[in-house]
Scaffold this motif. Sequence first.
Motif, PDB file in Angstrom:
ATOM      1  N   PHE A  73      29.678   6.201  -7.051  1.00 45.34           N
ATOM      2  CA  PHE A  73      29.562   5.529  -5.793  1.00 45.34           C
ATOM      3  C   PHE A  73      28.090   5.456  -5.295  1.00 45.34           C
ATOM      4  N   MET A  74      27.238   6.165  -5.629  1.00 42.39           N
ATOM      5  CA  MET A  74      25.929   5.897  -5.072  1.00 42.39           C
ATOM      6  C   MET A  74      25.345   4.618  -6.115  1.00 42.39           C
ATOM      7  N   LEU A  75      25.720   4.282  -7.180  1.00 41.35           N
ATOM      8  CA  LEU A  75      25.403   3.053  -7.835  1.00 41.35           C
ATOM      9  C   LEU A  75      25.752   1.714  -7.075  1.00 41.35           C
ATOM     10  N   ALA A  76      27.014   1.894  -6.553  1.00 42.32           N
ATOM     11  CA  ALA A  76      27.617   0.808  -5.822  1.00 42.32           C
ATOM     12  C   ALA A  76      26.782   0.732  -4.298  1.00 42.32           C
ATOM     13  N   ALA A  77      26.664   1.889  -3.881  1.00 46.88           N
ATOM     14  CA  ALA A  77      25.891   1.915  -2.625  1.00 46.88           C
ATOM     15  C   ALA A  77      24.352   1.257  -2.729  1.00 46.88           C
ATOM     16  N   MET A  78      23.856   1.579  -3.759  1.00 46.42           N
ATOM     17  CA  MET A  78      22.458   1.073  -4.007  1.00 46.42           C
ATOM     18  C   MET A  78      22.429  -0.332  -4.116  1.00 46.42           C
ATOM     19  N   LEU A  79      23.419  -0.842  -4.881  1.00 44.26           N
ATOM     20  CA  LEU A  79      23.612  -2.302  -4.888  1.00 44.26           C
ATOM     21  C   LEU A  79      23.676  -2.903  -3.654  1.00 44.26           C
ATOM     22  N   ALA A  80      24.587  -2.288  -3.083  1.00 44.05           N
ATOM     23  CA  ALA A  80      25.020  -2.625  -1.483  1.00 44.05           C
ATOM     24  C   ALA A  80      23.585  -2.641  -0.475  1.00 44.05           C
ATOM     25  N   THR A  81      22.896  -1.843  -0.536  1.00 46.56           N
ATOM     26  CA  THR A  81      21.634  -1.501   0.046  1.00 46.56           C
ATOM     27  C   THR A  81      20.486  -2.582  -0.178  1.00 46.56           C
ATOM     28  N   MET A  82      20.427  -3.073  -1.700  1.00 41.70           N
ATOM     29  CA  MET A  82      19.634  -3.921  -1.986  1.00 41.70           C
ATOM     30  C   MET A  82      20.270  -5.227  -1.574  1.00 41.70           C
ATOM     31  N   LEU A  83      21.435  -5.562  -1.414  1.00 44.84           N
ATOM     32  CA  LEU A  83      22.136  -6.819  -0.858  1.00 44.84           C
ATOM     33  C   LEU A  83      21.801  -6.863   0.697  1.00 44.84           C
ATOM     34  N   VAL A  84      21.946  -5.743   1.433  1.00 43.88           N
ATOM     35  CA  VAL A  84      21.721  -5.698   2.832  1.00 43.88           C
ATOM     36  C   VAL A  84      20.025  -5.851   3.095  1.00 43.88           C
ATOM     37  N   ALA A  85      19.238  -5.248   2.273  1.00 46.14           N
ATOM     38  CA  ALA A  85      17.840  -5.378   2.590  1.00 46.14           C
ATOM     39  C   ALA A  85      17.535  -6.616   2.355  1.00 46.14           C
ATOM     40  N   ALA A  86      17.958  -7.527   1.299  1.00 43.09           N
ATOM     41  CA  ALA A  86      17.815  -9.012   0.778  1.00 43.09           C
ATOM     42  C   ALA A  86      18.043  -9.895   2.201  1.00 43.09           C
ATOM     43  N   LEU A  87      19.444  -9.428   2.684  1.00 44.40           N
ATOM     44  CA  LEU A  87      19.838 -10.297   3.786  1.00 44.40           C
ATOM     45  C   LEU A  87      18.885 -10.215   4.906  1.00 44.40           C
ATOM     46  N   ALA A  88      18.426  -8.861   5.354  1.00 43.70           N
ATOM     47  CA  ALA A  88      17.654  -8.586   6.296  1.00 43.70           C
ATOM     48  C   ALA A  88      16.198  -9.334   6.222  1.00 43.70           C
ATOM     49  N   ILE A  89      15.555  -9.267   5.015  1.00 48.79           N
ATOM     50  CA  ILE A  89      14.360 -10.128   4.950  1.00 48.79           C
ATOM     51  C   ILE A  89      14.709 -11.553   5.111  1.00 48.79           C
ATOM     52  N   SER A  90      15.525 -12.076   4.668  1.00 45.20           N
ATOM     53  CA  SER A  90      15.799 -13.537   4.500  1.00 45.20           C
ATOM     54  C   SER A  90      16.109 -13.714   6.218  1.00 45.20           C
ATOM     55  N   MET A  91      16.694 -13.022   6.943  1.00 44.55           N
ATOM     56  CA  MET A  91      17.162 -13.225   8.389  1.00 44.55           C
ATOM     57  C   MET A  91      15.874 -13.235   9.069  1.00 44.55           C
ATOM     58  N   LEU A  92      14.818 -12.521   8.605  1.00 48.31           N
ATOM     59  CA  LEU A  92      13.705 -11.928   9.684  1.00 48.31           C
ATOM     60  C   LEU A  92      12.198 -12.645   9.387  1.00 48.31           C
ATOM     61  N   THR A  93      12.324 -12.999   8.106  1.00 54.88           N
ATOM     62  CA  THR A  93      11.037 -13.754   7.468  1.00 54.88           C
ATOM     63  C   THR A  93      11.039 -15.025   8.039  1.00 54.88           C
ATOM     64  N   GLY A  94       9.621 -15.403   8.447  1.00 60.64           N
ATOM     65  CA  GLY A  94       8.986 -16.669   8.911  1.00 60.64           C
ATOM     66  C   GLY A  94       9.451 -17.069  10.233  1.00 60.64           C
ATOM     67  N   LEU A  95      10.239 -16.385  11.015  1.00 65.00           N
ATOM     68  CA  LEU A  95      10.539 -16.756  12.517  1.00 65.00           C
ATOM     69  C   LEU A  95       9.450 -16.431  13.499  1.00 65.00           C
ATOM     70  N   LEU A  96       8.745 -15.577  13.204  1.00 67.08           N
ATOM     71  CA  LEU A  96       7.443 -15.282  13.929  1.00 67.08           C
ATOM     72  C   LEU A  96       6.186 -15.462  13.527  1.00 67.08           C
ATOM     73  N   SER A  97       6.188 -16.522  12.529  1.00 67.95           N
ATOM     74  CA  SER A  97       4.816 -16.971  12.057  1.00 67.95           C
ATOM     75  C   SER A  97       4.410 -18.489  12.585  1.00 67.95           C
ATOM     76  N   GLY A  98       5.544 -18.992  13.369  1.00 68.59           N
ATOM     77  CA  GLY A  98       4.812 -20.276  13.914  1.00 68.59           C
ATOM     78  C   GLY A  98       3.954 -20.496  14.882  1.00 68.59           C
ATOM     79  N   ASP A  99       3.305 -21.591  15.288  1.00 69.12           N
ATOM     80  CA  ASP A  99       2.405 -21.775  16.166  1.00 69.12           C
ATOM     81  C   ASP A  99       2.890 -21.561  17.594  1.00 69.12           C
TER      82      ASP A  99
END
Length: 266
Positions: free
Chosen positions: A82-108
């Motif tokens: 169960f924890m193995l599946a949860a770890m994979l889900a955590t990595m996917l959620v973290a990657a999604l969060a990073i892709s959602m938030l990266t770059g939005l606040l760096s523009g002029d």
Amino acid sequence: MQIYRVDEPRIGALRVREWRHRARHALALLLLLLLIVTTGLTLLDNSNVPLATKMFHALWDGVNLVTTLGDFSDFDERQKFFMLAAMLATMLVAALAISMLTGLLSGDDVMIYRENRAMERKLEQLSDHVVVVGFRSLGETIAERLRAAGEPVLVLAADQAVAHRAADRGHLVLLGARHALDDMLRHAKLERAKAMIVTSPDANDNLAITLMARTMNRSLTIIVPGENELRKTLLKTAGASEVVIANDLVASAIVDKLTLHAKVTP
């Protein structure tokens, strides 16, 4: 930079709002994942401890998983799967969060938005200041001498290069296009200003600025340079407190120098 842009691009505020919206979604996903992990580990715990203890241990392991601290309890084989599946889900959620938030606040546009918000706080605290309209040769000299005399100065500029030069000199600056003069004056806190000195290179702009400023503050001291007596009359009618004709000043200075020289010459 200490520049407030009156015509701030709206895209900056939109990007910040979008980032906050996405951040809330990312946090909601992490909390949902934490809830699922806590519930799953509680159901898979076959120990004889009370339910509250099971839930606390599950929550502890879930928080460690989501925050990647790694301090987990001992698991049996089912819990490990169960924890193995949860770890994979955590990595996917973290990657999604990073892709959602990266770059939005760096523009002029976002940097301008943040700078404007910081400048708004400074402008709200500004009082008993001198507003200098224009920062070319005359305006720059006046602003520098006022600051040297200890007067707080707010510079109004319509050109970005001029605005940056004034900000580099340490002045607070309002930057706006010529067609936004009324907006610039509203942001200049004229109701709390000590005086306004109009040094725009355009005589018609000087006349319009004087008229608008007088409308906004009936008791404000407004000093404007004028080219001749006719322009002086127009500026006085528009509300100027004093109109300085450069040729008169230069002529008076030359005559005074000549008179002084004649007195000291044997």
